[in-house]
Enzyme design. Structure first.
Site, PDB file in Angstrom:
ATOM      1  N   ASN A 179     -94.807 107.293 101.050  1.00 26.38           N
ATOM      2  CA  ASN A 179     -94.264 108.357 101.894  1.00 26.38           C
ATOM      3  C   ASN A 179     -92.835 108.625 101.452  1.00 26.38           C
ATOM      4  OD1 ASN A 179     -96.344 108.933 104.109  1.00 26.38           O
ATOM      5  ND2 ASN A 179     -96.266 106.692 103.999  1.00 26.38           N
ATOM      6  N   GLU A 180     -92.709 109.575 100.567  1.00 30.97           N
ATOM      7  CA  GLU A 180     -91.408 109.893  99.988  1.00 30.97           C
ATOM      8  C   GLU A 180     -90.557 110.671 100.981  1.00 30.97           C
ATOM      9  OE1 GLU A 180     -90.536 108.476  97.477  1.00 30.97           O
ATOM     10  OE2 GLU A 180     -91.921 108.574  95.787  1.00 30.97           O
ATOM     11  N   PRO A 181     -89.238 110.794 100.708  1.00 31.71           N
ATOM     12  CA  PRO A 181     -88.388 111.605 101.573  1.00 31.71           C
ATOM     13  C   PRO A 181     -89.046 112.945 101.891  1.00 31.71           C
ATOM     14  CG  PRO A 181     -87.076 110.532  99.912  1.00 31.71           C
ATOM     15  CD  PRO A 181     -88.497 110.177  99.609  1.00 31.71           C
ATOM     16  N   SER A 227     -91.293 112.950 104.387  1.00 31.10           N
ATOM     17  CA  SER A 227     -92.463 112.564 105.188  1.00 31.10           C
ATOM     18  C   SER A 227     -92.027 112.290 106.614  1.00 31.10           C
ATOM     19  CB  SER A 227     -93.107 111.289 104.626  1.00 31.10           C
ATOM     20  OG  SER A 227     -93.348 111.416 103.255  1.00 31.10           O
TER      21      SER A 227
END
Ligand code: GLP
Length: 638
Positions: A162-164, A166
């Site tokens: 869950n990258e920035p 998310s």
């Protein structure tokens, strides 16, 4: 268990955080919680649902669970697992797939039923991805939901993938990977360009649904993002920060990973502290930085306005404190890293005698020596000391295939022109193995040997520039590295024996080493662990009583100023020497193979780091140097 308890120092922290002395200690704590739940559920003949993570971080936890299964009868027969994520495009048997990782690191070693282990399928066709992600969610729900979720954290603040960006409502889905994440994975894939661009990951919301969450983190590289996660506001620029909303989440981290938390970094700002000499120096370097003043210009108001009034009360005046810290810092500087012969050494970091000294530099991989202490090695050699550089591992995994291919073609061409059949036959064999290996295949033993030789050549050429002849170099090729691959290394007695043998042979007066505080599965950390074990094996050797240890921080970083016990200046010319030395490591031209951005070039980075240290010393009001290399004194507990 002596993890730091919560106290007033943790008042800024929005997630309960346990700081342990070591990763192993933290893993025991988490393994205890998992064991207790599994046993309770087993007794009632009910399943336990675990959410699992990959990466280096949980490896020691999995090893501990395997040990408990083997030695303490912990049964996983009723356990159901769901992994967080999988690289999109990789099949489950790909060496870098998370499915394969889990098989190797846990599943194959315990009595989990294969049908109870779930990892998203990296080969799901694009058009089926959405439905398949939904099915994953439904399966978790149908299994009763996740009881305990294990997490690591990426440097972007991601959990799972869950990258920035998310949010807390995100669910299992196909995502695009951030460039920093792909750079961090570049080592595993031997080049950033080989790292998949997409992944399937559980969402932040999926993770928040777990009944209990443990996030693990080790090593300094995670310190910055952890502090932001624990002390900042929940934000989708750091998805892990949404764990603040979870009612039962504990961060289990080691001291290095905790080092940016306020209670560790600026404890005087949140409560009373014990003013040890280190704490005094740390706070004063911070105060000087904050007020942008040199040490000798700090005033009583500067102290009182910045939470350090009790230091003044305890230690007297600003004048005395300023002079004391100025002198201590001044005395760390020396152009004589091996000690200055026949000089008064009362205020010097190293002893004058004996002279010359036998100095042993332990370099986890062939670039670390020159990158971190090229200037110091050059001085030691020039000042007449007997310097030995020992390359602990061959570093062969870090040689990109194109570099290997270029060299092998050279050998084939030379062999053919000299009609050296044996050489040509072998070289062709290696070339063929390189061709067959494909983009993500594993290196064969022949390829690894060949790549190791390339790095030896680079190390020799670099050392020559530092005035070390090749007889001063030792290549240990420690077995843990030769037999392993990134994130899966495991040291053994063989490694310890090889290093102990070298130590007893060299009988050093000085050892330069690194790896303390690094991620425990990284090459420097494993080399340090091997050193500590080897020192125990040598504990009765007379040389050890006279031996001093100097730790360098490791590639890509420097100690914080207050931690530096010896600072070795580099003149502009010496810095050029050092940079030329680093430049000889052509296969390592960037921090991660395959990256060619200028700022990532190793020599640019090394000079930036050494110049930055010199700038801090200058700003503190000490002499202005072109560059400085820093070392911390280490006294082993034997
Ligand atoms: C990857 C994984 C994460 C993991 C992170 C950190 O991005 N998808 O689940 O937490 O890497 O990895 P490491 O533990 O190797 O530092």
């Amino acid at each position: 268990m002596n993890a730091t308890p919560a106290s007033e120092f943790s008042q800024l922290e929005h997630i309960p955080t346990r700081i342990s002395a070591s990763a192993d200690e933290a893993c025991t704590f988490v393994a205890d919680a998992i064991t207790a739940l599994i046993k309770e559920r087993n007794a009632d003949a009910k399943p336990t649902v675990l959410g699992l993570a990959t990466g280096s971080t949980p490896v020691r936890l999995y090893r501990e669970l395997i040990r408990r299964h083997r030695e303490e009868d912990l049964s996983f027969e009723r356990v159901i697992t769901f992994n967080l994520d999988e690289y999109y495009g990789l099949s489950g048997d790909h060496p870098e797939s998370y499915r394969r990782f889990m098989q190797d690191q846990l599943f194959d070693h315990v009595d989990l039923k294969p049908e109870n282990t779930h990892v998203p399928d990296g080969l799901t066709p694009r058009e089926e991805a959405f439905a398949s992600c939904q099915a994953y969610e439904e399966l978790i729900a149908a299994s009763g939901g996740i009881d305990i979720q294990i997490l690591g954290i990426g440097r972007t603040g991601h959990i799972g993938f869950n990258e920035p960006g998310s949010g807390p409502e995100s669910r299992t889905r196909l995502v695009t990977l951030d460039s920093l994440t792909r750079r961090d994975a570049a080592r595993d894939f031997l080049g950033e360009e080989n790292v998949p661009r997409h992944a399937i990951t559980m969402g932040v919301g999926t993770i928040l649904d777990a009944r209990k969450v443990f996030l693990l983190a080790w090593g300094e590289a995670k310190a910055e993002v952890l502090a932001a996660t624990v002390e900042g506001k929940p934000t989708d620029t750091i998805p892990a920060s949404f764990l603040q909303q979870h009612p039962d989440c504990v961060f289990c981290i080691d001291e290095a990973a905790a080092s940016h938390l306020t209670r560790q970094r600026h404890p005087w700002l949140v409560g009373p502290v014990e003013w040890t000499p280190t704490m005094v120096r740390k706070s004063m370097v911070w105060l000087a930085g904050k007020t942008k003043k040199p040490l000798l210009k700090l005033t009583g108001e500067d102290y009182t306005e910045n939470g350090m009034a009790d230091l003044l009360t305890e230690k007297g005046s600003a004048y005395d404190l300023n002079i004391e810290t100025f002198n201590t810092t001044q005395h760390t500087i020396t152009g004589w890293p091996g000690g200055k012969p026949k000089a008064d050494d009362t205020n010097r970091p190293e002893r004058a005698a004996p002279f010359p000294k036998r100095c042993l530099v332990l370099s986890p991989e062939p670039t670390d020596d020159v990158f971190c202490l090229g200037g110091t090695i050059h001085r030691l050699a020039n000042q007449g000391h007997e310097v030995t550089v020992a390359y602990m591992t061959s570093g062969n995994l870090a040689v990109p295939d194109p570099d290997a291919r270029r060299s092998i073609e050279l050998i084939i061409e030379l062999g053919e022109s000299l009609r050296d059949e044996a050489e040509v036959t072998h070289a062709r064999k290696v070339e063929q193995q390189l061709n067959e290996k494909g983009l993500f295949g594993e290196d064969t033993a022949d390829i690894r040997q060949f790549k190791g030789l390339i790095r030896r050549g680079e190390a020799r050429s670099s050392a020559r520039l530092l005035e070390l002849t090749s007889d001063r170099l030792r290549f240990l090729d420690l077995p843990f590295y030769e037999k392993g691959r990134y994130r899966r290394f495991k040291t053994s007695q063989e490694d310890v024996d090889a290093l102990a043998k070298l130590l007893n042979e060299v009988k050093p007066h000085q050892i330069f080493a690194t790896g303390q505080g690094h991620d425990p599965l990284s090459v420097p950390a494993l080399c340090f662990e091997t050193l500590v074990a080897a020192l125990h094996a040598c504990k009765d050797a007379p040389w050890l009583k006279e031996c001093w240890f100097w730790l360098y921080r490791g590639p890509g970083a420097e100690w914080e100023t207050h931690e530096i016990d010896m600072a070795v200046p580099l003149s502009p010319d010496e810095l050029v020497f050092k940079i030329n030395g680093i430049y000889q490591h052509q296969t390592q031209r960037s921090q991660s193979p395959g990256i060619t951005r200028q700022s990532e070039n190793t020599w640019v980075l090394a000079s930036q780091i050494n110049r930055a240290t010199a700038e801090v010393y200058d700003a503190l009001g000490l002499a202005e140097y072109e560059a400085l290399e820093g070392f911390k004194r280490y006294v082993p507990e034997i």
